[in-house]
Write a protein that holds these residues in place. Structure first.
Motif, mmCIF file in Angstrom:
data_model
loop_
_atom_site.group_PDB
_atom_site.id
_atom_site.type_symbol
_atom_site.label_atom_id
_atom_site.label_comp_id
_atom_site.label_asym_id
_atom_site.label_seq_id
_atom_site.Cartn_x
_atom_site.Cartn_y
_atom_site.Cartn_z
ATOM 1 N N UNK A 177 0.841 -1.212 0.000
ATOM 2 C CA UNK A 177 0.000 0.000 0.000
ATOM 3 C C UNK A 177 0.867 1.251 0.000
ATOM 4 N N UNK A 178 1.969 1.208 0.739
ATOM 5 C CA UNK A 178 2.886 2.349 0.759
ATOM 6 C C UNK A 178 3.590 2.488 -0.598
ATOM 7 N N UNK A 179 3.929 1.358 -1.197
ATOM 8 C CA UNK A 179 4.547 1.373 -2.526
ATOM 9 C C UNK A 179 3.604 2.006 -3.539
ATOM 10 N N UNK A 180 2.331 1.599 -3.486
ATOM 11 C CA UNK A 180 1.326 2.145 -4.403
ATOM 12 C C UNK A 180 1.224 3.658 -4.245
ATOM 13 N N UNK A 181 1.213 4.129 -3.007
ATOM 14 C CA UNK A 181 1.122 5.575 -2.756
ATOM 15 C C UNK A 181 2.316 6.312 -3.344
ATOM 16 N N UNK A 182 3.505 5.774 -3.117
ATOM 17 C CA UNK A 182 4.712 6.417 -3.641
ATOM 18 C C UNK A 182 4.698 6.461 -5.168
ATOM 19 N N UNK A 183 4.289 5.357 -5.781
ATOM 20 C CA UNK A 183 4.237 5.311 -7.245
ATOM 21 C C UNK A 183 3.204 6.293 -7.788
ATOM 22 N N UNK A 184 2.044 6.353 -7.136
ATOM 23 C CA UNK A 184 0.983 7.259 -7.584
ATOM 24 C C UNK A 184 1.440 8.711 -7.520
ATOM 25 N N UNK A 185 2.149 9.070 -6.471
ATOM 26 C CA UNK A 185 2.643 10.440 -6.328
ATOM 27 C C UNK A 185 3.756 10.719 -7.340
ATOM 28 N N UNK A 186 4.681 9.785 -7.448
ATOM 29 C CA UNK A 186 5.842 9.987 -8.307
ATOM 30 C C UNK A 186 5.481 10.038 -9.792
ATOM 31 N N UNK A 187 4.561 9.160 -10.222
ATOM 32 C CA UNK A 187 4.260 9.056 -11.648
ATOM 33 C C UNK A 187 2.911 9.643 -12.038
ATOM 34 N N UNK A 188 2.136 10.061 -11.075
ATOM 35 C CA UNK A 188 0.879 10.763 -11.289
ATOM 36 C C UNK A 188 0.074 10.192 -12.451
ATOM 37 N N UNK A 189 -0.062 10.926 -13.533
ATOM 38 C CA UNK A 189 -0.899 10.498 -14.659
ATOM 39 C C UNK A 189 -0.184 9.584 -15.659
ATOM 40 N N UNK A 190 1.083 9.289 -15.418
ATOM 41 C CA UNK A 190 1.839 8.434 -16.342
ATOM 42 C C UNK A 190 1.504 6.956 -16.165
ATOM 43 N N UNK A 191 0.951 6.615 -14.999
ATOM 44 C CA UNK A 191 0.576 5.224 -14.739
ATOM 45 C C UNK A 191 -0.857 5.176 -14.214
ATOM 46 N N UNK A 192 -1.441 4.016 -14.344
ATOM 47 C CA UNK A 192 -2.779 3.772 -13.800
ATOM 48 C C UNK A 192 -2.642 2.609 -12.828
ATOM 49 N N UNK A 193 -3.189 2.767 -11.631
ATOM 50 C CA UNK A 193 -3.121 1.712 -10.613
ATOM 51 C C UNK A 193 -4.539 1.247 -10.317
ATOM 52 N N UNK A 194 -4.740 -0.058 -10.396
ATOM 53 C CA UNK A 194 -6.044 -0.662 -10.120
ATOM 54 C C UNK A 194 -5.875 -1.644 -8.969
ATOM 55 N N UNK A 195 -6.668 -1.466 -7.930
ATOM 56 C CA UNK A 195 -6.638 -2.368 -6.780
ATOM 57 C C UNK A 195 -7.801 -3.335 -6.899
ATOM 58 N N UNK A 196 -7.505 -4.624 -6.794
ATOM 59 C CA UNK A 196 -8.536 -5.662 -6.827
ATOM 60 C C UNK A 196 -8.473 -6.421 -5.507
ATOM 61 N N UNK A 197 -9.609 -6.922 -5.067
ATOM 62 C CA UNK A 197 -9.692 -7.620 -3.790
ATOM 63 C C UNK A 197 -9.447 -9.115 -3.948
ATOM 64 N N UNK A 198 -8.599 -9.632 -3.059
ATOM 65 C CA UNK A 198 -8.353 -11.071 -2.996
ATOM 66 C C UNK A 198 -8.343 -11.455 -1.512
ATOM 67 N N UNK A 199 -9.543 -11.423 -0.879
ATOM 68 C CA UNK A 199 -9.652 -11.618 0.573
ATOM 69 C C UNK A 199 -9.546 -13.094 0.980
ATOM 70 N N UNK A 200 -8.338 -13.525 1.328
ATOM 71 C CA UNK A 200 -8.121 -14.942 1.623
ATOM 72 C C UNK A 200 -7.553 -15.229 3.010
ATOM 73 N N UNK A 201 -6.957 -14.258 3.667
ATOM 74 C CA UNK A 201 -6.179 -14.567 4.869
ATOM 75 C C UNK A 201 -6.982 -14.796 6.143
ATOM 76 N N UNK A 202 -7.995 -13.984 6.354
ATOM 77 C CA UNK A 202 -8.775 -14.133 7.584
ATOM 78 C C UNK A 202 -10.258 -14.108 7.248
#
Length: 156
Positions: free
Chosen positions: A17-42
């Motif tokens: 999540x921290x990596x995603x935030x850093x990438x979003x700030x650093x690359x702004x509109x140059x990249x697109x980030x999509x989060x998908x749910x994979x709820x398996x642990x608990x």
């Protein structure tokens, strides 16, 4: 386009999540980030995914996303409304109705099914431009090198 399959109960996803935030700030509109749910642990992983989506109805998905990871393991399902309030959700009644009706159950199930189809064995699982980039916490430096290289190629 970077797609990440994630579980709010996963400690490696918290790092991601921290990596995603850093990438979003650093690359702004140059990249697109999509989060998908994979709820398996608990057992609560699904409920947490649902809470993020319900907060998203009020424009607070990523704020809730970060709250859920920041407070990982320190709260229970009964704390979700107060966590949503701290994330800036103003209509707690609508948030609670969304949770209790499981409004996004089908969407979360679709993400999970897609993850199974893609043979995800752990979270976070990363895909870039449709290809599996790996699983686990990939450091921001590794992403930066790859993104810089990819952007350079696209601009040539």
């Amino acid at each position: 386009t970077i797609v990440i399959f994630s579980d709010f109960s996963c400690p490696y996803c918290k790092k991601a999540a921290y990596t995603i935030s850093e990438l979003a700030v650093k690359y702004n509109d140059s990249i697109k980030i999509i989060v998908r749910d994979f709820p398996v642990l608990t057992e609560g992983s699904y409920q947490l995914a649902l809470a993020a989506r319900c907060a998203g109805e009020q424009g607070k998905y990523f704020t809730m996303y970060h709250k859920l990871f920041d407070k990982q393991g320190t709260f229970s399902a009964s704390d979700l409304s107060s966590l949503a309030t701290s994330a800036g959700v103003t209509d707690i009644s609508a948030f609670s109705n969304c949770l209790s009706s499981e409004k996004y159950k089908t969407d979360i199930a679709k993400d999970f099914s897609d993850g199974q189809y893609l043979e995800i064995t752990g979270t976070p699982a990363w895909f870039i431009d449709g290809y599996k980039a790996g699983e686990g916490a990939i450091p921001v430096e590794a992403w930066s090198s790859f993104i810089e290289e990819t952007l350079k190629e696209k601009n040539n």
